[in-house]
Design an enzyme around this catalytic site. Structure first.
Site, mmCIF file in Angstrom:
data_model
loop_
_atom_site.group_PDB
_atom_site.id
_atom_site.type_symbol
_atom_site.label_atom_id
_atom_site.label_comp_id
_atom_site.label_asym_id
_atom_site.label_seq_id
_atom_site.Cartn_x
_atom_site.Cartn_y
_atom_site.Cartn_z
ATOM 1 C CE LYS A 1 -0.826 -0.634 2.964
ATOM 2 N NZ LYS A 1 -0.598 -1.608 1.914
ATOM 3 C CB SER B 1 -9.565 0.178 3.855
ATOM 4 O OG SER B 1 -8.561 0.773 4.631
HETATM 5 C C1 LIG Z 1 -5.871 2.477 3.380
HETATM 6 C C2 LIG Z 1 -5.517 1.049 3.060
HETATM 7 N N1 LIG Z 1 -6.345 0.057 3.459
HETATM 8 C C3 LIG Z 1 -6.076 -1.242 3.194
HETATM 9 C C4 LIG Z 1 -4.951 -1.615 2.488
HETATM 10 C C5 LIG Z 1 -4.728 -3.087 2.163
HETATM 11 O O1 LIG Z 1 -3.621 -3.637 2.811
HETATM 12 P P1 LIG Z 1 -2.725 -4.746 2.109
HETATM 13 O O2 LIG Z 1 -1.980 -4.066 0.995
HETATM 14 O O3 LIG Z 1 -1.808 -5.236 3.167
HETATM 15 O O4 LIG Z 1 -3.616 -5.821 1.574
HETATM 16 C C6 LIG Z 1 -4.071 -0.620 2.054
HETATM 17 C C7 LIG Z 1 -2.878 -0.979 1.259
HETATM 18 O O5 LIG Z 1 -2.510 -0.287 0.347
HETATM 19 C C8 LIG Z 1 -4.346 0.741 2.359
HETATM 20 O O6 LIG Z 1 -3.546 1.729 1.943
#
Ligand SMILES: Cc1ncc(COP(=O)(O)O)c(C=O)c1O
Length: 311
Positions: free
Chosen positions: A43, A269
């Protein structure tokens, strides 16, 4: 090396091949280790891009306040960028997200408003209450709402990740997969690979219990950052080939295996991403290369139950 702003340390993360958690006959799975970014998450790329693109257009100027609704990773990254650049940051978040993320945002100088959740569950209703609160804050004079779910500047940040993959991967990238929250990462990378003529199959991943992109009704889960209960506005159907669902238990056990068997201490994630990549590499066979992303450091999840059963 001459001294510069810490924001110059965003990106250029390592790419590693998994050795043990992928089935023997499967293709190789390469993981972009995004916890090497300053706040331990990819991020940082989108936060830096959202702030610097707004500065470039003259929409964000010194003395203004940045406002965002976030589960904590985007907020931590925005707090980092705002601390480096001297902006005030107001964040709307919830107790449904890792306590370490909330404390990180505060430590980096963000002002937090916490919207209470229903027993720690991430639900569409919670997300809409967070958005509404952020919009109230953003209505105050001198505020700039980064609005991560609608902000295409994030794609500029993730495009760089795609360019790094093209530089780092030896040979063709047969498939790329990533879980979807805002869809910024998946779309930013896909745009670059597609434009470069890479023969890459792009799969977006979502939790099986809230498979909204697959056409199922929204549901609750505990995989922070993905499966937000709506099809995100940035998700462009022309930029992916297929959507795959991953069981939450598979994502969680993969996150634990990544730590214990590969030395890759990452979050839930990331477990979802690698579980999806592993299934994809198994389907495509031993000659293929599948690339995915380790989203963030597992240090953010030590207070929760993700690694509680590891001993
Ligand atoms: C821990 C985590 N994993 C995955 C994602 C997903 O990424 P994206 O928002 O680019 O789809 C986020 C986004 O908020 C996240 O904070």
């Amino acid at each position: 090396m001459t001294a510069g702003a810490l924001t110059a340390c965003v990106g250029r993360t390592p790419l590693v091949r998994l050795g043990r958690v992928v089935p023997g006959e499967a293709g190789r799975v390469l993981v972009k280790c995004e916890w090497f970014n300053p706040t331990g998450s990819y991020k940082d790329r989108m936060a830096l891009a959202m702030i610097e693109e707004a500065e470039r257009r003259g929409e964000l100027e010194p003395g203004m306040t940045v406002v965002e609704y976030t589960g904590g990773s985007t907020g931590s990254s925005l707090a980092f960028v705002c601390a480096v650049k001297g902006y005030r940051l107001r964040v709307v978040s919830s107790d449904a997200f890792a306590a370490a993320k909330l404390r990180t945002m505060e430590a980096l100088g963000a002002e937090l408003t916490i919207v209470p959740s229903d027993r720690g569950r991430i639900t569409p209703e919670l997300m809409s209450r967070m958005v509404a609160t952020a919009q109230e804050h953003a209505a105050e004079a001198g505020s700039y709402l980064t609005d991560q779910f609608h902000n295409r500047d994030s794609l500029v940040g993730y495009a760089r990740l795609g360019e790094e993959l093209l530089e780092q991967v030896d040979g063709p990238i047969d498939a790329f997969c990533a879980g979807v929250g805002t869809a910024g990462l998946a779309m930013g990378v896909s745009m670059v690979l597609t434009a470069a003529g890479s023969p890459t199959r792009i799969e977006v991943l979502e939790p099986a219990s809230s498979a909204v992109i697959s056409g199922e009704p929204p549901g609750a889960h505990h995989i922070e950052g993905v499966g937000v209960g709506v099809v995100p506005p940035l998700l462009d159907p022309s930029l992916y080939d297929q959507v795959r669902t991953v069981e939450e238990n598979d994502a969680r056990s993969m996150a634990r295996r990544l730590a214990a068997e590969e030395g890759m201490l990452a979050g839930t994630s990331t477990g979802l991403n690698v579980a999806g990549a592993s299934a994809l590499a198994d389907e495509l066979g031993s000659a293929c290369t599948v690339v995915t992303v380790a989203v963030d450091t597992g240090l953010k999840y030590l207070d929760g139950d993700l690694f509680a059963g590891s001993r």
